[in-house]
Design a protein around this motif. Structure first.
Motif, short mmCIF file in Angstrom:
data_model
loop_
_atom_site.label_atom_id
_atom_site.label_comp_id
_atom_site.label_asym_id
_atom_site.label_seq_id
_atom_site.Cartn_x
_atom_site.Cartn_y
_atom_site.Cartn_z
N LEU A 193 0.83 -1.21 0.00
CA LEU A 193 0.00 0.00 0.00
C LEU A 193 0.87 1.26 0.00
N VAL A 194 1.92 1.26 0.81
CA VAL A 194 2.82 2.42 0.91
C VAL A 194 4.24 1.91 1.07
N VAL A 195 5.16 2.50 0.31
CA VAL A 195 6.59 2.21 0.45
C VAL A 195 7.30 3.54 0.66
N ARG A 196 8.03 3.64 1.76
CA ARG A 196 8.70 4.91 2.08
C ARG A 196 10.12 4.63 2.53
N GLU A 197 11.09 5.30 1.90
CA GLU A 197 12.48 5.19 2.34
C GLU A 197 12.69 6.19 3.47
N GLU A 198 12.95 5.69 4.66
CA GLU A 198 13.03 6.54 5.85
C GLU A 198 14.43 7.14 6.04
N GLU A 199 15.48 6.38 5.73
CA GLU A 199 16.83 6.86 6.04
C GLU A 199 17.84 6.21 5.12
N THR A 200 18.82 6.98 4.67
CA THR A 200 19.94 6.45 3.88
C THR A 200 21.24 7.01 4.43
N LYS A 201 22.28 6.19 4.39
CA LYS A 201 23.61 6.62 4.82
C LYS A 201 24.65 6.05 3.87
N GLU A 202 25.77 6.76 3.75
CA GLU A 202 26.90 6.28 2.96
C GLU A 202 28.19 6.61 3.71
N TRP A 203 29.15 5.69 3.67
CA TRP A 203 30.45 5.98 4.25
C TRP A 203 31.53 5.27 3.45
N ARG A 204 32.70 5.86 3.47
CA ARG A 204 33.83 5.40 2.66
C ARG A 204 34.84 4.67 3.54
N ASN A 205 35.32 3.56 3.04
CA ASN A 205 36.34 2.78 3.74
C ASN A 205 37.63 2.87 2.93
N GLU A 206 38.57 3.66 3.42
CA GLU A 206 39.80 3.89 2.68
C GLU A 206 40.70 2.66 2.64
N ASP A 207 40.58 1.77 3.64
CA ASP A 207 41.44 0.59 3.67
C ASP A 207 41.11 -0.38 2.54
N GLY A 208 39.86 -0.36 2.11
CA GLY A 208 39.44 -1.19 0.99
C GLY A 208 39.75 -2.65 1.18
N GLU A 209 40.12 -3.30 0.08
CA GLU A 209 40.33 -4.74 0.12
C GLU A 209 41.60 -5.14 0.84
N PHE A 210 42.47 -4.17 1.17
CA PHE A 210 43.71 -4.52 1.83
C PHE A 210 43.65 -4.35 3.34
N ILE A 229 32.80 1.85 -0.81
CA ILE A 229 31.74 2.69 -0.24
C ILE A 229 30.60 1.78 0.17
N THR A 230 30.15 1.96 1.41
CA THR A 230 29.02 1.19 1.93
C THR A 230 27.81 2.11 2.06
N ALA A 231 26.68 1.64 1.61
CA ALA A 231 25.42 2.40 1.72
C ALA A 231 24.43 1.57 2.52
N SER A 232 23.66 2.25 3.35
CA SER A 232 22.60 1.58 4.11
C SER A 232 21.27 2.28 3.83
N SER A 233 20.21 1.52 3.94
CA SER A 233 18.87 2.05 3.69
C SER A 233 17.89 1.43 4.68
N ARG A 234 16.96 2.26 5.16
CA ARG A 234 15.87 1.77 6.01
C ARG A 234 14.56 2.23 5.40
N VAL A 235 13.67 1.27 5.13
CA VAL A 235 12.39 1.57 4.50
C VAL A 235 11.25 1.14 5.40
N SER A 236 10.12 1.77 5.19
CA SER A 236 8.88 1.41 5.87
C SER A 236 7.85 1.03 4.80
N VAL A 237 7.26 -0.15 4.95
CA VAL A 237 6.34 -0.65 3.93
C VAL A 237 5.06 -1.15 4.59
N SER A 238 3.93 -0.80 4.00
CA SER A 238 2.63 -1.30 4.45
C SER A 238 2.07 -2.23 3.38
N PHE A 239 1.68 -3.43 3.81
CA PHE A 239 1.07 -4.41 2.91
C PHE A 239 -0.36 -4.69 3.37
N SER A 240 -1.23 -4.93 2.41
CA SER A 240 -2.59 -5.34 2.77
C SER A 240 -2.58 -6.83 3.11
#
Length: 249
Positions: A193-210, A229-240
């Motif tokens: 019924l409703v899909v809402r992205e509540e929060e997003t974040k991004e942060w960089r990891n300089e060490d990388g694969e090493f 770069i890591t990204a996170s997302s939090r969503v709120s969803v209503s289903f019938s």
């Protein structure tokens, strides 16, 4: 059973007519308000979903610089141009297009000498080709050129894909959670019924694969790091919700 209704009535004077004695012509105006029965109410489940997605850098640029000093302009141009052409030819042979190559030249004079400095900045999406090019230039041109440390970064397309993917993953997690809840309650999960992205974040990891390689990390400290770069997302969803026992149309 039909939905129950309430009737509101008001007695109003007829429009456009006056009153004569006790004779009053009146009009009955009726409003009917329907109320949903409990069985017709939309039942829903509201859940949140979270996700984290990590992308390594997908581009790397390398700066190759060179220069020389001569007593005449022609001599210094010839000296630098020969090496510059070899660098560009090596890049083309390894599949680097002209649009991914930037060349800068600077000619100036100091006292009785003419100085010319030049640099080539090449961008690669294939890291193995970048390593091959650097090896060839250092082997063939040796100290007559300076090959800089590779600089890794994320392209705009990579970042856009990262943000889309983490949001989709969070919605998928929310749907899975809602599906398990509906099964627990003996219901069938309906459409969202409703899909809402509540929060997003991004942060960089300089060490990388090493990063986080224990004692071996010290041995690899001279190697260029490939950041992530890591990204996170939090969503709120209503289903019938639908009762499993109800006949599906």
């Amino acid at each position: 059973m039909a939905n129950p209704s309430r009737v509101f009535a008001a007695v109003l004077p007829a429009a456009g007519r006056g009153f004569a004695g006790n004779e009053k012509e009146q009009v009955l105006e009726v409003h009917t308000v329907n109320r949903q029965s409990p069985g017709d109410r939309v039942r829903e489940v509201q859940v949140t979903g979270t996700a984290e997605v990590c992308f390594p850098a997908d581009r790397v640029s390398v700066c190759v610089s060179l220069g020389n000093s001569k007593e005449s302009v022609a001599e210094v141009l010839s000296s630098v141009s020969r090496r510059l052409e070899y660098i560009l030819q090596t890049l083309r042979q390894h599949g680097v297009s002209d649009k991914d190559t930037v060349v800068r030249r600077y000619l100036h004079r100091a006292a009785d000498l003419y100085h010319m400095d030049a640099e080539v900045v090449a961008t690669f999406s294939d890291f193995e080709k970048m390593e091959q090019v650097c090896s060839v230039l250092l082997e063939k041109l040796d100290k007559s050129v300076c090959v800089g440390t590779p600089q890794f970064y994320h392209s705009a397309g990579c970042l856009s894909q990262l943000r889309r993917q983490v949001c989709v993953s969070a919605v998928e997690n929310a749907q899975q959670k809602a599906s398990e809840v509906s099964q627990l309650l003996g219901q069938s999960l309906g459409p969202p019924l409703v899909v809402r992205e509540e929060e997003t974040k991004e942060w960089r990891n300089e060490d990388g694969e090493f990063g986080s390689r224990g004692q071996g990390a010290a041995l690899l400290s001279h190697l260029p790091h490939r950041p992530t770069i890591t990204a996170s997302s939090r969503v709120s969803v209503s289903f019938s919700l639908r009762d499993k026992s109800r006949k599906q149309l």
